[in-house]
Design a protein around this motif. Structure first.
Motif, PDB file in Angstrom:
ATOM      1  N   ALA A  15       0.883  -1.173   0.000  1.00 35.13           N
ATOM      2  CA  ALA A  15       0.000   0.000   0.000  1.00 35.13           C
ATOM      3  C   ALA A  15       0.917   1.219   0.000  1.00 35.13           C
ATOM      4  N   SER A  16       0.703   2.109  -0.941  1.00 35.15           N
ATOM      5  CA  SER A  16       1.652   3.219  -1.094  1.00 35.15           C
ATOM      6  C   SER A  16       1.390   4.311  -0.057  1.00 35.15           C
ATOM      7  N   PRO A  17       2.446   5.087   0.242  1.00 39.42           N
ATOM      8  CA  PRO A  17       2.294   6.182   1.212  1.00 39.42           C
ATOM      9  C   PRO A  17       1.581   7.361   0.571  1.00 39.42           C
ATOM     10  N   VAL A  78       8.046   3.304   5.947  1.00 37.72           N
ATOM     11  CA  VAL A  78       7.975   4.764   6.075  1.00 37.72           C
ATOM     12  C   VAL A  78       8.605   5.379   4.829  1.00 37.72           C
ATOM     13  N   ASN A  79       7.924   6.384   4.298  1.00 38.75           N
ATOM     14  CA  ASN A  79       8.347   7.047   3.059  1.00 38.75           C
ATOM     15  C   ASN A  79       9.058   8.373   3.367  1.00 38.75           C
ATOM     16  N   HIS A  80      10.163   8.573   2.641  1.00 38.39           N
ATOM     17  CA  HIS A  80      10.947   9.805   2.797  1.00 38.39           C
ATOM     18  C   HIS A  80      11.058  10.468   1.437  1.00 38.39           C
ATOM     19  N   HIS A 128      13.130   2.228  -3.723  1.00 36.31           N
ATOM     20  CA  HIS A 128      13.098   3.613  -4.219  1.00 36.31           C
ATOM     21  C   HIS A 128      12.074   3.716  -5.338  1.00 36.31           C
ATOM     22  N   ASP A 129      11.268   4.773  -5.312  1.00 36.27           N
ATOM     23  CA  ASP A 129      10.297   4.887  -6.402  1.00 36.27           C
ATOM     24  C   ASP A 129      10.782   5.848  -7.474  1.00 36.27           C
ATOM     25  N   VAL A 130      10.562   5.442  -8.714  1.00 36.02           N
ATOM     26  CA  VAL A 130      11.101   6.182  -9.861  1.00 36.02           C
ATOM     27  C   VAL A 130      10.049   6.276 -10.966  1.00 36.02           C
ATOM     28  N   ALA A 154      -0.675   7.037 -12.322  1.00 29.77           N
ATOM     29  CA  ALA A 154      -0.621   6.855 -10.862  1.00 29.77           C
ATOM     30  C   ALA A 154      -1.157   8.085 -10.143  1.00 29.77           C
ATOM     31  N   GLY A 155      -1.664   7.886  -8.944  1.00 27.34           N
ATOM     32  CA  GLY A 155      -2.091   9.016  -8.130  1.00 27.34           C
ATOM     33  C   GLY A 155      -0.890   9.757  -7.581  1.00 27.34           C
ATOM     34  N   GLY A 156      -1.042  11.019  -7.306  1.00 29.33           N
ATOM     35  CA  GLY A 156       0.079  11.813  -6.799  1.00 29.33           C
ATOM     36  C   GLY A 156       1.166  11.915  -7.854  1.00 29.33           C
ATOM     37  N   TYR A 157       2.425  11.924  -7.411  1.00 31.21           N
ATOM     38  CA  TYR A 157       3.536  12.056  -8.359  1.00 31.21           C
ATOM     39  C   TYR A 157       3.553  10.849  -9.287  1.00 31.21           C
ATOM     40  N   ALA A 158       3.398  11.086 -10.561  1.00 32.16           N
ATOM     41  CA  ALA A 158       3.299   9.973 -11.507  1.00 32.16           C
ATOM     42  C   ALA A 158       4.222  10.208 -12.680  1.00 32.16           C
ATOM     43  N   LEU A 180       5.285  -2.554  -9.359  1.00 31.02           N
ATOM     44  CA  LEU A 180       4.732  -1.687 -10.412  1.00 31.02           C
ATOM     45  C   LEU A 180       3.590  -0.864  -9.841  1.00 31.02           C
ATOM     46  N   SER A 181       3.532   0.375 -10.272  1.00 26.30           N
ATOM     47  CA  SER A 181       2.538   1.295  -9.747  1.00 26.30           C
ATOM     48  C   SER A 181       1.877   2.082 -10.866  1.00 26.30           C
ATOM     49  N   GLY A 182       0.646   2.482 -10.610  1.00 20.50           N
ATOM     50  CA  GLY A 182      -0.053   3.345 -11.550  1.00 20.50           C
ATOM     51  C   GLY A 182      -1.399   2.769 -11.918  1.00 20.50           C
ATOM     52  N   GLU A 280      -2.258  22.264  -1.033  1.00 15.23           N
ATOM     53  CA  GLU A 280      -2.207  21.117  -1.922  1.00 15.23           C
ATOM     54  C   GLU A 280      -2.452  19.859  -1.092  1.00 15.23           C
ATOM     55  N   TRP A 281      -3.026  18.849  -1.680  1.00 13.00           N
ATOM     56  CA  TRP A 281      -3.347  17.549  -1.065  1.00 13.00           C
ATOM     57  C   TRP A 281      -4.528  17.668  -0.117  1.00 13.00           C
ATOM     58  N   ARG A 282      -4.697  18.779   0.607  1.00 11.96           N
ATOM     59  CA  ARG A 282      -5.870  18.887   1.472  1.00 11.96           C
ATOM     60  C   ARG A 282      -7.054  19.391   0.648  1.00 11.96           C
ATOM     61  N   ALA A 287      -5.198  11.876  -6.944  1.00 14.14           N
ATOM     62  CA  ALA A 287      -5.860  10.599  -7.291  1.00 14.14           C
ATOM     63  C   ALA A 287      -5.327  10.131  -8.636  1.00 14.14           C
ATOM     64  N   GLY A 288      -5.343   8.818  -8.831  1.00 14.22           N
ATOM     65  CA  GLY A 288      -4.847   8.253 -10.080  1.00 14.22           C
ATOM     66  C   GLY A 288      -5.974   7.789 -10.988  1.00 14.22           C
ATOM     67  N   GLN A 289      -5.594   7.360 -12.187  1.00 14.83           N
ATOM     68  CA  GLN A 289      -6.597   6.978 -13.190  1.00 14.83           C
ATOM     69  C   GLN A 289      -7.361   5.708 -12.819  1.00 14.83           C
TER      70      GLN A 289
HETATM   71  C1  LIG Z   1      -3.364  11.576  -2.293  1.00 17.29           C
HETATM   72  C2  LIG Z   1      -2.032  11.008  -2.631  1.00 17.29           C
HETATM   73  C3  LIG Z   1      -0.928  11.366  -1.881  1.00 17.29           C
HETATM   74  C4  LIG Z   1       0.342  10.846  -2.187  1.00 17.29           C
HETATM   75  N1  LIG Z   1       1.406  11.162  -1.381  1.00 17.29           N
HETATM   76  C5  LIG Z   1       2.617  10.584  -1.623  1.00 17.29           C
HETATM   77  C6  LIG Z   1       3.709  10.777  -0.741  1.00 17.29           C
HETATM   78  O1  LIG Z   1       3.609  11.426   0.289  1.00 17.29           O
HETATM   79  N2  LIG Z   1       4.892  10.197  -1.049  1.00 17.29           N
HETATM   80  C7  LIG Z   1       5.041   9.424  -2.156  1.00 17.29           C
HETATM   81  O2  LIG Z   1       6.131   8.916  -2.387  1.00 17.29           O
HETATM   82  N3  LIG Z   1       4.019   9.206  -2.994  1.00 17.29           N
HETATM   83  C8  LIG Z   1       2.820   9.746  -2.741  1.00 17.29           C
HETATM   84  N4  LIG Z   1       1.757   9.475  -3.563  1.00 17.29           N
HETATM   85  C9  LIG Z   1       1.961   8.536  -4.687  1.00 17.29           C
HETATM   86  C10 LIG Z   1       1.736   7.107  -4.202  1.00 17.29           C
HETATM   87  O3  LIG Z   1       2.701   6.745  -3.256  1.00 17.29           O
HETATM   88  C11 LIG Z   1       1.761   6.083  -5.368  1.00 17.29           C
HETATM   89  O4  LIG Z   1       2.838   6.275  -6.208  1.00 17.29           O
HETATM   90  C12 LIG Z   1       0.487   6.130  -6.163  1.00 17.29           C
HETATM   91  O5  LIG Z   1      -0.602   6.318  -5.306  1.00 17.29           O
HETATM   92  C13 LIG Z   1       0.268   4.856  -6.927  1.00 17.29           C
HETATM   93  O6  LIG Z   1      -0.705   5.013  -7.909  1.00 17.29           O
HETATM   94  P1  LIG Z   1      -2.285   4.792  -7.692  1.00 17.29           P
HETATM   95  O7  LIG Z   1      -2.717   5.899  -6.777  1.00 17.29           O
HETATM   96  O8  LIG Z   1      -2.813   4.941  -9.052  1.00 17.29           O
HETATM   97  O9  LIG Z   1      -2.483   3.470  -7.060  1.00 17.29           O
HETATM   98  C14 LIG Z   1       0.491   9.972  -3.279  1.00 17.29           C
HETATM   99  C15 LIG Z   1      -0.641   9.607  -4.026  1.00 17.29           C
HETATM  100  C16 LIG Z   1      -1.902  10.103  -3.716  1.00 17.29           C
HETATM  101  C17 LIG Z   1      -3.080   9.670  -4.500  1.00 17.29           C
END
Ligand SMILES: Cc1cc2nc3c(=O)[nH]c(=O)nc-3n(C[C@H](O)[C@H](O)[C@H](O)COP(=O)(O)O)c2cc1C
Length: 318
Positions: A15-17, A78-80, A128-130, A154-158, A180-182, A280-282, A287-289
């Motif tokens: 489960a991603s952070p 824990v994510n940094h 490490h995520d890339v 992916a949600g967030g940074y994609a 794999l993520s996204g 931002e975020w609040r 959100a992702g696709q």
């Molecule tokens: C609301 C939200 C907040 C996120 N915050 C972080 C974060 O703090 N650190 C991080 O590395 N990735 C963050 N991400 C990206 C996720 O860790 C992960 O890469 C992504 O959720 C995976 O894609 P999915 O949302 O389509 O499942 C965030 C994603 C979302 C949707």
């Protein structure tokens, strides 16, 4: 190839952070459901809270293991975030190293070699995520134990790479652990990721629509209502490209087609991108696709059970 700590999960899922959303309640529910639960260190505020969170998570997982000796309990991570605006990075890494956190997930900048060595010295894992192949190579040079490939959608940074292209290019030079993520929000997608050559998946958005996620009910409902076409990819808010829900951008009074990158943007949700009240975020919801595959708010445990059912059914069907 699965590192030992990840070889006995109930389902190959980390489960991603997620900023704001991933608090201990969600992390504990994920671990107790048999997958890896995680949170960004930045969610623990002020920074002195981080140690208290780790101690509480460790204690609750130990008690749970004692109460349910046969249960599969996932490790927590824990994510940094390695970004110039993250002034807490050194502090947060130190706390996690001192507490021998089982899994580190580093984002954006590759972790320093000393940190990798210290994690390895006590038997921890560092992933490490890339979003690009070049960054994957740099992370491997830093000695990490595995890569999280954040593909398009992916949600967030994609990233922008297709998962088909991304996994096959990285597999050409790396046979270690890949998550794999996204837009992975169903068990069939987990099976597809395994078929592509990933060991595991990394799931975020699906858990936003969980009872335990630390986001408002409106946000959860918006996730349930949204479709892939509602996801906007922009660097306007944090300076790093990320995916957000169109509805939240419009609710904040902005036109999703006319967003402008803010100067001095920060990845930290407590810093307002426009210097005013908007956070931002609040207020702007990541959100992702994969939103289109999410049709109800469930407990994290129910989400994992459903993913498992769908995963087994997809494999059987193939
Ligand atoms: C609301 C939200 C907040 C996120 N915050 C972080 C974060 O703090 N650190 C991080 O590395 N990735 C963050 N991400 C990206 C996720 O860790 C992960 O890469 C992504 O959720 C995976 O894609 P999915 O949302 O389509 O499942 C965030 C994603 C979302 C949707």
């Amino acid at each position: 190839m699965l590192p030992a700590a990840l070889s006995s999960l109930r389902l190959p899922v980390i489960a991603s952070p997620m900023l704001i959303a991933s608090y201990p309640e969600l992390v504990l529910a994920q671990c107790k459901a048999g997958i890896v639960g995680s949170f960004p260190a930045l969610n623990a505020r002020p920074d002195t809270q981080l140690e208290a969170w780790i101690v509480a998570i460790e204690a609750e997982l130990a008690a749970h293991r004692e109460r349910h000796p046969d249960a599969i309990v996932g490790p927590y991570a824990v994510n940094h975030i390695g970004h110039p605006s993250n002034a807490r990075l050194d502090h947060d890494l130190r706390i996690c190293l001192d507490h021998k956190v089982p899994v580190f997930i580093t984002s954006l900048r590759a972790p320093p070699r000393e940190v990798v060595e210290e994690v390895h010295a006590y038997g921890g894992l560092i992933l490490h995520d890339v979003t690009t192949v070049r960054h994957a190579q740099k992370a491997l040079e830093a000695g990490v134990d595995g890569l999280i490939l954040v593909a398009a959608g992916a949600g967030g940074y994609a990233g922008t790479l297709s998962p088909f292209a991304f996994v096959s290019e990285v597999r050409a030079f790396y046979n270690g652990f890949i998550a794999l993520s996204g837009a992975i929000a169903s068990g069939a997608s987990i099976a597809a990721a395994r078929a592509l050559g990933a060991d595991c998946v990394y799931v975020g958005t699906r858990f936003l629509a969980s009872k335990e996620a630390n986001v408002t009910q409106r946000y959860k409902e918006a996730i349930v209502d949204a479709h892939a076409a509602d996801i906007v990819y922009t660097d306007a808010f944090s300076g790093v490209h990320a995916n957000y829900l169109r509805q939240s951008i419009e609710a904040a009074g902005m036109d999703p087609r006319a967003l402008v990158r803010q100067s001095g943007a920060s990845i930290d949700f407590a810093v307002s991108p426009d210097g005013a009240g908007l956070k931002e975020w609040r207020d702007i919801w990541g959100a992702g696709q994969g939103v289109g595959a999410i049709d109800e708010v469930l407990d994290a445990a129910q989400i994992v059970s459903r993913l498992e059912r769908e995963y087994r059914a997809a494999i059987a069907q193939l």
